[in-house]
Design a protein around this motif. Structure first.
Motif, PDB file in Angstrom:
ATOM      1  N   GLY A  82     -22.947  22.143  59.348  1.00  0.00           N
ATOM      2  CA  GLY A  82     -22.626  21.021  60.237  1.00  0.00           C
ATOM      3  C   GLY A  82     -21.803  19.946  59.558  1.00  0.00           C
ATOM      4  O   GLY A  82     -21.864  18.769  59.960  1.00  0.00           O
TER       5      GLY A  82
ATOM      6  N   PRO B 208     -18.967  24.329  62.358  1.00  0.00           N
ATOM      7  CA  PRO B 208     -20.103  24.967  63.025  1.00  0.00           C
ATOM      8  C   PRO B 208     -21.357  24.931  62.160  1.00  0.00           C
ATOM      9  O   PRO B 208     -21.280  24.982  60.936  1.00  0.00           O
ATOM     10  N   HIS B 209     -22.491  24.849  62.809  1.00  0.00           N
ATOM     11  CA  HIS B 209     -23.753  25.045  62.113  1.00  0.00           C
ATOM     12  C   HIS B 209     -23.964  26.545  61.891  1.00  0.00           C
ATOM     13  O   HIS B 209     -23.498  27.374  62.661  1.00  0.00           O
TER      14      HIS B 209
ATOM     15  N   GLN C 242     -22.742  28.676  59.856  1.00  0.00           N
ATOM     16  CA  GLN C 242     -21.615  29.546  59.524  1.00  0.00           C
ATOM     17  C   GLN C 242     -20.945  29.069  58.241  1.00  0.00           C
ATOM     18  O   GLN C 242     -20.591  27.897  58.123  1.00  0.00           O
TER      19      GLN C 242
ATOM     20  N   GLU D  42     -11.573  20.133  65.441  1.00  0.00           N
ATOM     21  CA  GLU D  42     -12.608  20.955  66.057  1.00  0.00           C
ATOM     22  C   GLU D  42     -13.966  20.259  65.968  1.00  0.00           C
ATOM     23  O   GLU D  42     -14.319  19.674  64.946  1.00  0.00           O
TER      24      GLU D  42
ATOM     25  N   GLU E 145     -17.991  21.299  67.050  1.00  0.00           N
ATOM     26  CA  GLU E 145     -18.879  22.321  67.598  1.00  0.00           C
ATOM     27  C   GLU E 145     -19.618  21.773  68.814  1.00  0.00           C
ATOM     28  O   GLU E 145     -20.169  20.669  68.765  1.00  0.00           O
TER      29      GLU E 145
ATOM     30  N   SER F  74     -30.775  26.501  68.006  1.00  0.00           N
ATOM     31  CA  SER F  74     -30.700  25.946  66.658  1.00  0.00           C
ATOM     32  C   SER F  74     -31.870  26.418  65.803  1.00  0.00           C
ATOM     33  O   SER F  74     -31.694  26.845  64.661  1.00  0.00           O
TER      34      SER F  74
END
Length: 543
Positions: free
Chosen positions: A217, A232-233, A235, A256, A258, A266
């Protein structure tokens, strides 16, 4: 117009693998330069050792290994990129949590973390000396104020950086996940950036380390605290941030972000990450688990498949006289749905052999939970045998509600190497199972709707010995995470009898939890690192 491309390197280090983490850093900088034209690459806190390194920090060779790693980075890193990376270091006889700045083959500066957390899972005052001075580094016309994780959660370090001339705050982080933590962080970023009137770049670690999971994040907010970019979280990846110099100062361009996800998604991703990294980083071929036809093992199986793939998951149904036919049907159906290796091993002959051997010793006694626990322990023996023979780790399946009150059998269903649900309350087990089935069918509906039972005695249900799970979990949350007394919980509207029964069970079963496998920590106060109570004590829970 001046502009800079800063790349947030959201990576998954392996604790203790200093050479491997060094190569990951070198490769990420190379990729960031080629793919994004990076001027600056920021890596997470203590990246070279991985986080948390714990007592590895005390090893005599630690400083030598880090010196070699930093020399290799200076030799191999792109000379056109400013690299900011975290590592520990001994300086003038004191150990610090450091951020080093590497540019043109030379280590230009170091910053020592000022705020050392010593709460929840953090124990940094055991290892580190706090820094006291800000670091502002000027690079291509931008004055970068460096912070490390907890520095951002406190007010003083950011203010010091601003006073020292910082125009952009850059913070390296290893911030573990728990439920609601991502939203808490975003609120904090906004507040801290707005307080000092500077854009803030936050780079977080990702992946699992023992019971901790890191969600990534990584993000950038502008000087007003508005979110402009978010990685992204869950990834691994590189996320660029474009910073432009305007009259008002450095401004991050929007990029970007998310989209927000459901709380269930989550949490589920956290559990998958924890299992995947624990198994893979430990070198196991896969996992084996007992599939009972109940909700906990069903959710654990789905998590294991999503973490490792069905070919690395072995499920075993071990029925006894009290195992319902529908439990056996549902276990077989789920194994078919998910495509895992599946077998059935009836345990009646082994339980009866134990009972026969113990008959003389048990003569004159009444049947009780001892005989029930024999069933569980036979199952544990079988799973451990498969583990030994096939190199598969046993995945235990007990949830936090059960572990809290001791509704588990030592050396039975508690046998194993890791527990995906150890910090997940039963009410959330149901929520996660329902959410997982919205993605694609994974758990038979009857498993979710049936009353839960350990099936160790005829017509047994969990509600025979426990309050309903909505009530139980509400009491447990207040007692375990809120540290409320029994009387305070009763005043909140819960039945006196239920409250005292539950808190006494929690206190009495500390010895069991100490012998339980490690598991993914997803609440603000999990058993283990967070909640450290003496096993033997005379504390009374009432007041």
């Amino acid at each position: 117009m001046q502009d800079l491309t800063l790349v947030m390197a959201q990576l998954d280090p392996l604790v203790g693998d200093i050479p491997g983490n060094t190569e990951r850093a070198i490769e990420s900088v190379r990729e960031a330069r080629i793919e994004h034209g990076a001027d600056i690459v920021v890596l997470p806190e203590l990246f070279l050792t991985g986080y948390p390194p714990e007592d590895l920090l005390l090893r005599p060779s630690m400083e030598t290994r880090l010196r070699e790693a930093r020399s290799r980075m200076a030799e191999k890193m792109s000379r056109e990129v400013l690299v900011i990376v975290g590592y520990p270091g001994m300086r003038e006889g004191q150990r610090y949590n450091l951020a080093g700045l590497l540019y043109q083959g030379e280590w230009q500066a170091e910053y020592a973390k000022q705020a050392l957390p010593n709460y929840q899972v953090f124990d940094e005052q055991r290892y580190f000396t706090p820094g006291s001075e800000p670091l502002v580094f000027e690079y291509k016309g931008a004055k970068l104020g460096i912070l490390i994780c907890e520095d951002m959660w406190q007010e003083a370090p950011a203010r010091k950086a601003k006073q020292a001339g910082a125009e952009i705050l850059v913070t390296l982080n290893a911030s573990p996940f728990h439920q609601d933590k991502p939203a808490e962080r975003l609120t904090l970023f906004a507040e801290r950036a707005a307080e000092v009137g500077l854009p803030l770049v936050y780079v977080n670690q990702i992946g699992g380390q023992d019971e901790l999971v890191f969600d990534g994040g990584s993000a950038c907010v502008d000087a007003q605290g508005k979110l402009q970019v978010q990685a992204p979280h869950w990834q691994v990846g590189l996320m660029p941030v474009q910073l432009v110099k305007e009259k008002s100062g450095w401004v991050p361009r929007g990029g970007e972000i998310e989209p927000e996800v459901e709380a269930e998604e989550s949490l589920y991703c956290a559990l998958v990450t924890g299992v995947r990294d624990y198994v893979n980083k430990s070198g196991f071929k896969g996992v084996v688990l007992g599939l009972s036809g109940g909700i906990d093992s069903a959710l654990s199986l789905a998590i294991a498949v999503d973490a490792l793939g069905p070919e690395r998951v072995h499920a075993v149904m071990m029925p006894y006289h009290y195992t319902a036919e529908i439990s056996q049907q549902d276990a077989a159906e789920q194994a078919r749905l998910l495509g895992v290796n599946y077998e059935v091993m009836p345990i009646a002959p082994m339980v009866e052999a134990f009972s026969e051997t113990l008959a003389e010793s048990f003569a004159g006694t009444e049947r009780d939970t001892t005989e029930e626990n024999l069933q569980s322990r036979v199952r544990g023996v079988l799973l451990m045998a498969i583990s030994n023979k096939k190199g598969l780790m046993v995945l235990t399946t007990g949830n936090k509600s059960e572990m809290a009150v001791g509704y588990a059998t030592l050396y039975g269903d508690m046998v194993g190497g890791y527990n995906a649900l150890k910090d997940v309350y039963k009410t959330w087990v149901y929520r996660l199972a329902r959410w997982r089935n919205t993605q694609e069918p994974a758990i038979p509906e009857r498993v979710i709707t049936r009353p839960p039972s350990a099936e160790l005695a005829p017509d047994q249900q969990d509600s025979d010995s426990l309050p309903n799970y909505d009530t139980l979990d509400a009491i447990l949350t207040r007692y375990i995470e809120g540290d409320l007394s029994a009387e305070a919980i009763i005043e909140a509207g819960f039945p006196r009898e239920d409250v005292y029964r539950v808190v006494q069970l929690v206190d009495r079963c500390e010895y069991k939890r100490r012998q339980a496998p490690v598991g993914v920590r997803v609440t603000p106060r999990g058993f283990g690192r967070d909640r450290r109570y003496p096993i033997v004590n005379g504390w009374q829970p009432g007041e």
